[in-house]
Design a protein around this motif. Structure first.
Motif, short mmCIF file in Angstrom:
data_model
loop_
_atom_site.label_atom_id
_atom_site.label_comp_id
_atom_site.label_asym_id
_atom_site.label_seq_id
_atom_site.Cartn_x
_atom_site.Cartn_y
_atom_site.Cartn_z
N ASN A 116 3.50 -1.50 8.51
CA ASN A 116 2.27 -0.89 8.72
C ASN A 116 2.60 0.48 9.11
O ASN A 116 2.10 1.62 8.65
CB ASN A 116 1.62 -1.58 9.76
CG ASN A 116 0.04 -0.87 9.91
OD1 ASN A 116 -0.87 -0.78 8.72
ND2 ASN A 116 -0.37 -0.42 11.06
N VAL A 123 3.80 2.81 6.26
CA VAL A 123 2.74 3.34 5.26
C VAL A 123 1.98 4.31 5.94
O VAL A 123 1.65 5.50 5.13
CB VAL A 123 2.09 1.90 5.05
CG1 VAL A 123 0.62 2.45 4.18
CG2 VAL A 123 2.68 1.05 4.11
N ASN A 124 1.83 4.11 7.30
CA ASN A 124 0.95 5.17 7.94
C ASN A 124 1.44 6.47 7.99
O ASN A 124 1.01 7.53 7.88
CB ASN A 124 0.54 4.41 9.11
CG ASN A 124 -0.74 3.40 9.07
OD1 ASN A 124 -1.15 3.46 8.11
ND2 ASN A 124 -0.73 2.65 10.12
N SER A 125 3.01 6.34 7.92
CA SER A 125 3.54 7.67 8.23
C SER A 125 3.77 8.62 7.18
O SER A 125 3.81 9.85 7.16
CB SER A 125 5.16 7.26 8.70
OG SER A 125 5.93 6.81 7.72
N ASN A 126 3.59 7.91 5.94
CA ASN A 126 3.50 8.79 4.65
C ASN A 126 1.77 8.60 4.01
O ASN A 126 1.96 8.81 2.75
CB ASN A 126 4.45 8.12 3.83
CG ASN A 126 5.90 8.28 4.35
OD1 ASN A 126 6.23 9.17 5.07
ND2 ASN A 126 6.74 7.36 4.04
N SER A 127 1.20 8.64 4.73
CA SER A 127 -0.47 8.52 4.27
C SER A 127 -1.02 9.91 3.95
O SER A 127 -2.07 10.04 3.59
CB SER A 127 -1.24 7.77 5.38
OG SER A 127 -1.24 8.18 6.62
N SER A 128 -0.26 10.98 4.47
CA SER A 128 -0.84 12.35 4.15
C SER A 128 -0.02 13.35 3.87
O SER A 128 1.13 13.06 4.12
CB SER A 128 -1.72 12.76 5.42
OG SER A 128 -0.74 13.17 6.29
N GLY A 146 0.75 -1.16 0.17
CA GLY A 146 -0.04 0.04 0.13
C GLY A 146 0.93 1.42 0.05
O GLY A 146 0.41 2.41 0.07
N ALA A 147 2.15 1.36 -0.10
CA ALA A 147 2.98 2.42 0.28
C ALA A 147 3.66 2.70 -1.14
O ALA A 147 4.15 1.61 -1.78
CB ALA A 147 4.15 2.18 1.06
N GLN A 148 3.56 3.99 -1.96
CA GLN A 148 4.35 4.30 -2.94
C GLN A 148 5.33 5.21 -2.42
O GLN A 148 5.40 6.07 -1.69
CB GLN A 148 3.21 4.90 -3.86
CG GLN A 148 2.20 3.99 -4.37
CD GLN A 148 1.36 4.90 -5.51
OE1 GLN A 148 1.16 5.85 -5.38
NE2 GLN A 148 1.27 4.01 -6.83
N ASP A 173 1.64 16.55 -4.98
CA ASP A 173 0.67 15.64 -4.94
C ASP A 173 -0.76 16.31 -5.04
O ASP A 173 -1.47 16.94 -4.25
CB ASP A 173 0.64 14.80 -3.44
CG ASP A 173 -0.40 13.86 -3.44
OD1 ASP A 173 -1.44 13.79 -4.44
OD2 ASP A 173 -0.57 13.39 -2.37
#
Length: 439
Positions: A369, A372-377, A18-20, A40
């Motif tokens: 996990n 991924v969450n650290s770069n979700s916004s 889920g991480a790009q 973005d």
């Protein structure tokens, strides 16, 4: 403008579930300000952020708490922003903002609708170039900081946990004193000392500007050049803080807290700064021992033996030295010594035996996990980009830090636990209810 163009890799491949990869561009202005841009356009939101390389450790003896104080003071107003109007300007233009200070850095940021990017950049340039530092503002924020100290630390149950650990783990390094400082130091400081502190640390060559979100990169560069380019470079900052001698025998201490009824035990170890590979391994050990109900300490001490109301561990990362902490609150008549024994039994296992393959896979999944969450916004990405460049010296960690955790082996976990987490290397603190004086 002198460019050091470093383009983050294009968003082509996934680095984890889920991480790009985060695409970014970075360069330096002539005055030393480092700029990082991340475009973005999926949502009409932008984050403007400035991280200064100044924190609680940047002080001389008798002058603690200046960086945290400036976190508040630099919202007072500027040459072109009226006193007390900062938050009003942000909110009336659809934005939010905040700031925070650690022992190593101070971070200011705004989140705006993308049509207000120019406003966000102008406000941060105003904060850097034109802050109004006068006695009235100093006096106002001094009272604000005192109230924060009372609320968060002095009148909060277990609020002095970190104070108790740092003052016993460190003897010479500025980490021995609280980030918020001592009120007597702020009270005794002069206006000229605050002005000198601003002149030394809040300069472009000691800062990183990050802009993330729905931006036109060329337009953003133009505004950045207009607003930040004219700000004069400051003097180079030299840091030479005293080093600590290794702890070779257990240190015992007691701390009293009038706000608690249940005592606690705190065990602290001095560990390497967060850029050291061993710090990543210690992060994994902390997660292995106490993250979630299936973790070793929680399962044993809370679920099975029912001797602790709560137990946890964390490797609190800092630039020069980190602090690995374990804490627990007892149930009923269980003593703090009993808790310490149970904690040591689990740490000893980490020192002497390999963790299971199943536990190792669970650890890897948890760190995937988190990554991924650290770069979700765009807000989270801004913070990561600033931190990775300013403190770690490697912006590309935003894409590759997970590879460090992936490369850590079970054997390395055992080796690092045995290197740092021994009984003769620790501070053991009895955190006790304050005894009321007898009538």
């Amino acid at each position: 403008m002198k460019y050091k163009l470093l383009l983050g890799l294009s968003v082509l491949f996934a680095v984890g579930a889920g991480a790009q990869e985060v695409a970014y561009e970075e360069y330096d202005l002539d005055n030393g300000l480092h700029v990082i841009l991340h475009q973005d356009n999926t949502a009409p939101v932008v984050t403007t952020a400035v991280m200064y390389h100044v924190g609680g450790k940047d002080r001389v003896d008798g002058k603690t708490g200046f960086a945290h104080f400036f976190e508040h003071l630099l919202f007072e107003g500027t040459k072109n922003i009226e006193k007390g109007k900062w938050f009003e300007i942000v909110s009336s233009n659809g934005g939010t903002n905040n700031a925070n200070t650690s022992n190593d850095r101070t971070y200011y940021y705004e989140v705006f609708p993308s049509n207000n990017l120019k406003l966000g950049l102008w406000m941060e340039s105003e904060r850097m170039l034109h802050p109004v530092i006068e006695q009235g503002g100093v006096d106002t924020q001094n009272e604000v900081v005192k109230e924060e100290r009372r609320l968060r630390y002095e009148n909060s149950p277990y609020g002095k946990f970190l104070f108790a650990v740092s003052e016993n783990l460190f003897e010479n390094h500025p980490y021995k004193d609280p980030n918020i400082g001592y009120m007597k130091d702020l009270d005794a400081s002069s206006l000229d000392e605050f002005i000198a502190y601003k002149k030394k640390y809040y300069v472009p060559n000691n800062a990183t500007l990050v802009v993330t979100g729905d931006i036109d990169t060329d337009q953003a560069k133009k505004w950045i050049s207009d607003y930040f380019g004219p700000i004069p470079r400051g003097a180079d900052i030299v840091r030479n803080y005293p080093q600590e001698k290794p702890i070779t025998s257990q240190i015992n201490a007691k701390t009293y807290d009038a706000n608690i009824q249940i005592p606690a035990t705190i065990i602290g170890y001095r560990t390497p700064g967060f850029k050291n590979r061993d710090a990543y391994v210690l992060d994994m050990i902390a997660t292995y021992l106490s993250d979630g109900p299936s973790s070793k300490l929680y399962k044993k001490m809370v679920d099975e033996q029912k001797e602790a109301l709560q137990v946890g561990s964390i490797n609190l990362g800092q630039e020069d030295y980190s602090m690995y902490l374990v804490f627990a609150l007892p149930v009923g008549q269980i003593t703090l010594d009993q808790l310490n024994t149970s904690i040591e039994q689990e740490i000893e296992k980490a020192r002497t035996t390999l963790i299971s393959e199943n536990d190792y896979k669970k650890l890897q999944n948890k760190f995937e996990n988190r990554f991924v969450n650290s770069n979700s916004s765009v807000e989270g990405i801004a913070s990561s980009l600033a931190t990775n460049y300013l403190l770690f010296g490697d912006t590309s960690l935003i894409n590759k830090e997970i590879e460090i955790y992936r490369s850590i082996t079970r054997e390395e976990i055992k080796e690092v636990a045995n290197k740092y987490l021994n009984p003769n290397q620790r501070v053991v603190i009895d955190y006790l209810p304050e005894e009321k004086p007898a009538n």
